[in-house]
Design a protein around this motif. Sequence first.
Motif, short mmCIF file in Angstrom:
data_model
loop_
_atom_site.label_atom_id
_atom_site.label_comp_id
_atom_site.label_asym_id
_atom_site.label_seq_id
_atom_site.Cartn_x
_atom_site.Cartn_y
_atom_site.Cartn_z
N HIS A 295 0.70 -1.17 0.02
CA HIS A 295 0.01 -0.03 0.04
C HIS A 295 1.05 1.04 -0.07
O HIS A 295 0.65 2.32 -0.38
CB HIS A 295 -0.70 -0.06 1.12
N GLN A 296 2.10 1.28 0.54
CA GLN A 296 2.88 2.45 0.44
C GLN A 296 3.78 2.34 -0.51
O GLN A 296 4.08 3.36 -1.42
CB GLN A 296 3.85 2.38 1.68
N MET A 297 4.12 1.09 -1.20
CA MET A 297 5.14 1.08 -2.46
C MET A 297 4.45 1.57 -3.62
O MET A 297 5.11 2.03 -4.62
CB MET A 297 5.78 -0.38 -2.59
N ILE A 298 3.19 1.19 -3.77
CA ILE A 298 2.47 1.61 -4.86
C ILE A 298 2.56 3.20 -5.22
O ILE A 298 3.15 3.53 -6.30
CB ILE A 298 1.09 0.99 -5.18
N PRO A 299 2.13 3.95 -4.36
CA PRO A 299 2.42 5.44 -4.58
C PRO A 299 3.78 5.80 -4.64
O PRO A 299 4.03 6.78 -5.47
CB PRO A 299 1.64 6.15 -3.34
N HIS A 300 4.79 5.12 -3.95
CA HIS A 300 6.22 5.41 -3.95
C HIS A 300 6.63 5.13 -5.24
O HIS A 300 7.44 6.04 -6.12
CB HIS A 300 6.85 4.35 -2.85
N HIS A 301 6.25 4.04 -5.72
CA HIS A 301 6.62 3.75 -7.44
C HIS A 301 6.27 4.68 -8.32
O HIS A 301 6.66 5.08 -9.49
CB HIS A 301 6.27 2.41 -7.90
N GLN A 302 4.84 5.10 -8.21
CA GLN A 302 4.08 6.02 -9.20
C GLN A 302 4.77 7.50 -9.13
O GLN A 302 4.95 7.80 -10.09
CB GLN A 302 2.55 6.07 -8.65
N ASN A 303 5.36 7.88 -7.84
CA ASN A 303 6.03 8.92 -7.73
C ASN A 303 7.48 8.77 -8.47
O ASN A 303 7.58 9.66 -9.19
CB ASN A 303 6.40 9.44 -6.27
N ALA A 304 8.00 7.84 -8.51
CA ALA A 304 9.36 7.64 -9.22
C ALA A 304 9.05 7.78 -10.77
O ALA A 304 9.79 8.17 -11.50
CB ALA A 304 9.91 6.18 -8.76
N VAL A 305 8.05 6.96 -11.15
CA VAL A 305 7.63 6.88 -12.48
C VAL A 305 7.26 8.49 -13.22
O VAL A 305 8.00 8.80 -13.95
CB VAL A 305 6.44 6.04 -12.78
N ASN A 306 6.79 9.13 -12.32
CA ASN A 306 6.38 10.51 -12.85
C ASN A 306 7.75 11.52 -12.66
O ASN A 306 7.66 12.29 -13.63
CB ASN A 306 5.48 11.22 -11.79
N MET A 307 8.51 11.27 -11.73
CA MET A 307 9.83 11.97 -11.57
C MET A 307 10.63 11.45 -12.90
O MET A 307 11.19 12.51 -13.73
CB MET A 307 10.59 11.56 -10.49
N ALA A 308 10.77 10.29 -13.27
CA ALA A 308 11.44 10.07 -14.32
C ALA A 308 10.80 10.49 -15.84
O ALA A 308 11.62 10.97 -16.59
CB ALA A 308 11.65 8.34 -14.54
N LYS A 309 9.69 10.61 -15.94
CA LYS A 309 8.84 11.08 -17.14
C LYS A 309 9.10 12.68 -17.03
O LYS A 309 9.47 13.12 -18.21
CB LYS A 309 7.50 10.93 -16.98
N THR A 310 9.23 13.32 -16.10
CA THR A 310 9.34 14.65 -16.03
C THR A 310 10.77 15.10 -16.44
O THR A 310 10.99 16.02 -17.50
CB THR A 310 8.92 15.20 -14.60
N LEU A 311 11.86 14.47 -16.19
CA LEU A 311 13.16 14.51 -16.57
C LEU A 311 13.22 14.34 -18.22
O LEU A 311 13.98 14.97 -19.05
CB LEU A 311 14.21 14.04 -15.73
N LEU A 312 12.45 12.76 -18.32
CA LEU A 312 13.03 12.53 -19.63
C LEU A 312 12.22 13.55 -20.64
O LEU A 312 12.81 13.54 -22.06
CB LEU A 312 12.16 11.04 -19.81
N LYS A 313 11.11 13.88 -20.48
CA LYS A 313 10.41 14.79 -21.20
C LYS A 313 11.17 16.11 -21.61
O LYS A 313 11.21 16.53 -22.67
CB LYS A 313 9.17 15.35 -20.71
N THR A 314 12.10 16.52 -20.92
CA THR A 314 13.03 17.65 -21.04
C THR A 314 14.03 17.59 -22.29
O THR A 314 14.48 18.15 -22.68
CB THR A 314 13.74 18.18 -19.82
N GLN A 315 14.37 16.05 -22.24
CA GLN A 315 15.35 15.63 -23.28
C GLN A 315 16.74 16.23 -22.94
O GLN A 315 17.69 16.17 -23.79
CB GLN A 315 15.12 16.40 -24.53
N LYS A 316 17.08 16.42 -21.51
CA LYS A 316 18.33 16.76 -21.04
C LYS A 316 19.24 15.64 -21.12
O LYS A 316 20.50 15.66 -20.96
CB LYS A 316 18.23 17.43 -19.73
#
Length: 863
Positions: A295-316
């Motif tokens: 129950h805690q790791m699912i929102p934790h993972h969802q956060n990691a995915v969103n963090m990764a997407k946000t940086l990946l989208k910048t193309q940096k």
Amino acid sequence: MNYNLRIFLLTASTIFASVDSLDQLCIPNCNSGKCTFTVQVDLYAGELGYYTFEECPELGPNPTLAMERNVDYEFIQAHNSNWMHPLGFAYEADGAHVDKEELEAGVLPPGSGVTCNENDTCPAPRYLREGNLMDGFIDGYAVGSEDSVNGLDFGLEAYEHMFFYPINQWAGYGPFSVTLNFNNDDFGSDIFYFCHIHIGMSGRIKFVGGDGLPQINRNSPALPYEYDQQSAFDKECGTYGLEEFQLPNSQCLSEFVCDVPRGLEQYSKCYDAMNCKMMIGMTSNALDEKALFIHQMIPHHQNAVNMAKTLLKTQKTFCADITIANSEDLSAGATGVGESEDIDIGNTGNDQDYCLLDAILRSVIGDQNHQIQTMQGILERGSYPDENDCIVTVLNTTTPGLSAEQKKRNLEKIEEETQETQEKRQLVEKDICMATCSSEKDCYFTATINYFAGELGYYEFDECPNLGPNPTLGMKKGVSYVFKQADSSNWMHPLGFAYEADGAHTGVDELEPGIPPPGSESTCEEDNSCPAPMYSVNGKYVGDYSNNPKIFDKSLDRQADFGLDTIEALYYRPIGDWLGYGEFSVSVLFDVENYDRDIFYFCHIHSGMSGRIKFLDATDHMIQEENEPALPYIYDNPSAFDEECGTYGLKQYQLPHPQCPSMFVCQKNQMSAKLKQYSECYDAMNCAMAVGMTTKVEDEISLFIHQMIPHHQNAVNMAKTLLHSDKISCYDLTLETNDCLLNVLLVSIINSQNHQIQVMRGVLESKGLKEDYDCDVAVSGDFTSEDEKRAAAESEDYKLQTDDKPEVPVEPEDTREVSEDNTDSKPMSSEDMTAEENLDSSGSKTTASFLMSIVLCSISLVL
């Protein structure tokens, strides 16, 4: 959320939307009787991402494809976004994920009158690598079922295995593609493409005639869900599900990113919102240890995915060749291959640092989305609720946190305790771990990993369990030593040997055929005969070099390959594959007499795990008593609190803490003592993460790393805590029981994310970025959860405390009885709260309830 509920919500909440439009079909590129679709995955299009096709970019994610019968189609999956997204084809959406028939040679198309299933000629895809049908072997190792090994399948098992490999390996094996010829004329429905790893990514395929018109006008079978729709805020961020979590929010810190420079305001707001969503999701009740973890790791993972997407989208982190993302020598600082030239992107696409980071981003998105679905399945099969939230209100304040002087004193105290323990270890370091020997010339050590001995874990050896982690080993010259690494804990921990600690991680000489022992008079480098390890899998040596005829006969033409490159690649692959290869071992015979200094064993993937090896004489006495060369670091010393939890570094984050809410796990007063102690471990590790993830920002890349490192450390501690408990029972990690799936997930988190932490630290160092960039965001006030406030208000103790206060109007007797009955029920979760309570505490919870009402009404109308 389990799959069935996800389907229910997605379908009902957009019941009046249209998925497939008959006048908008994706047309392939056809030439000389062969047609192609070029596949990519839009990782930002929804929670999981969706397929897109270069032939119809205007149609967006998961378009309906047009296919003619009896025509050859090739689906090209060469683009990096395809990694962990192997295409499949089925007669209903999501195929085997939901026990629906897939296109296979022995599966009759539903409703068809032919008998193709009798001779395995029914329509089926063929899975190709470099244009060739894949068989059941990869690099000579059998994978998959007996049919796959015997070449009786259509290449799927080997194809899917490779899509789980690290992305740099996957790209090096490509290009990958799938061919399909639907050679059945009397099948009267559509088919679907889908992802074999991630559920919920299906798209429709309609059969068309030579005129390009659909042969079947209706959409049948139905697609059982609607596609995710991004909000405007999420489109800016490249994320999913953050719109309602923008700050301020009563359940979140006032900010997670401090002192934001001009130009990074929007990027930082994305982090604020995603961290707020995670913080709300990670305040929960605890049914038991496994449920709390999930129950805690699912929102934790969802956060990691969103963090990764946000940086990946910048193309940096743009990487033109992901195969150069090889991190073997980069844990202590990566070295860019190309100089940055593009001001907007920040690199030319050939910088190894950025390619390493790009690989991490894609790994976080692909791996952790898959792990989320694995955990959702475990909840469903275990009859657990999809979530078990509680509401904890956070009142922010401008009161400063710990002063710099207080922080310094705390750090000095921790360092003093660690140094004291290290000094105690030094007193017994001369205790030598001796090998098990079958003769004077044949000995072995049996290695395991103790995950709980420090941040990374340390090696232990069955031959000397009383000496604890990373003992000093004793070896004699001219004796053959085999280091056995068959235990599953060795996965991602291939042993290496070097003349100084950590070997190539720190740029020092390892034991290799062309490297003579430093200071010796040996000329062994002239014919590649210097001492070097020899790596074997399942008893078979995988190199060419040898100085040990017991392992491999010496050849006249000396070679320098001692098998390391081959076996190290295998250690990075999924643990199920690694176990399937057989038992791993490495042999060492040190045969240079005029070298008396110590050598070291170390881990080729994780730095900081080195241990000493001392040479012994014929009487088992040390040839050199001094510990030279020096070990450049002291070993981790878990506190008593960490030893209870199975974690590292949490002692100073036990609640209460000025930068954390007073709880992350609610209703502890109703738990058993054991579960309460387990929950307090979660409180401390989540506090450590909350403190670590309030940071200042230099640029997009450093913000991601500065926040992802404490985020990863938290995931590792969560996994260790559950693994350390006695709640996981799995004797064979290749089984697919709930506990075995969870066990594999735990060790994957520990090993992979610890490695990624070291790679990210190396990128910071290589790029001249700050090691950390923390800011303090303090909180204060009454942090009691809404559930606990309610329980306290209904308790007899509370009534006694208020007896002397003026009376207030009471509710009717029958209503009071209902309330008292509820007091004896299980702890209330957020689903049990009234809409009014949710509105007072969290706009997000109210929105969820409101949407559910719309869903139910919509279904009623339709039915």
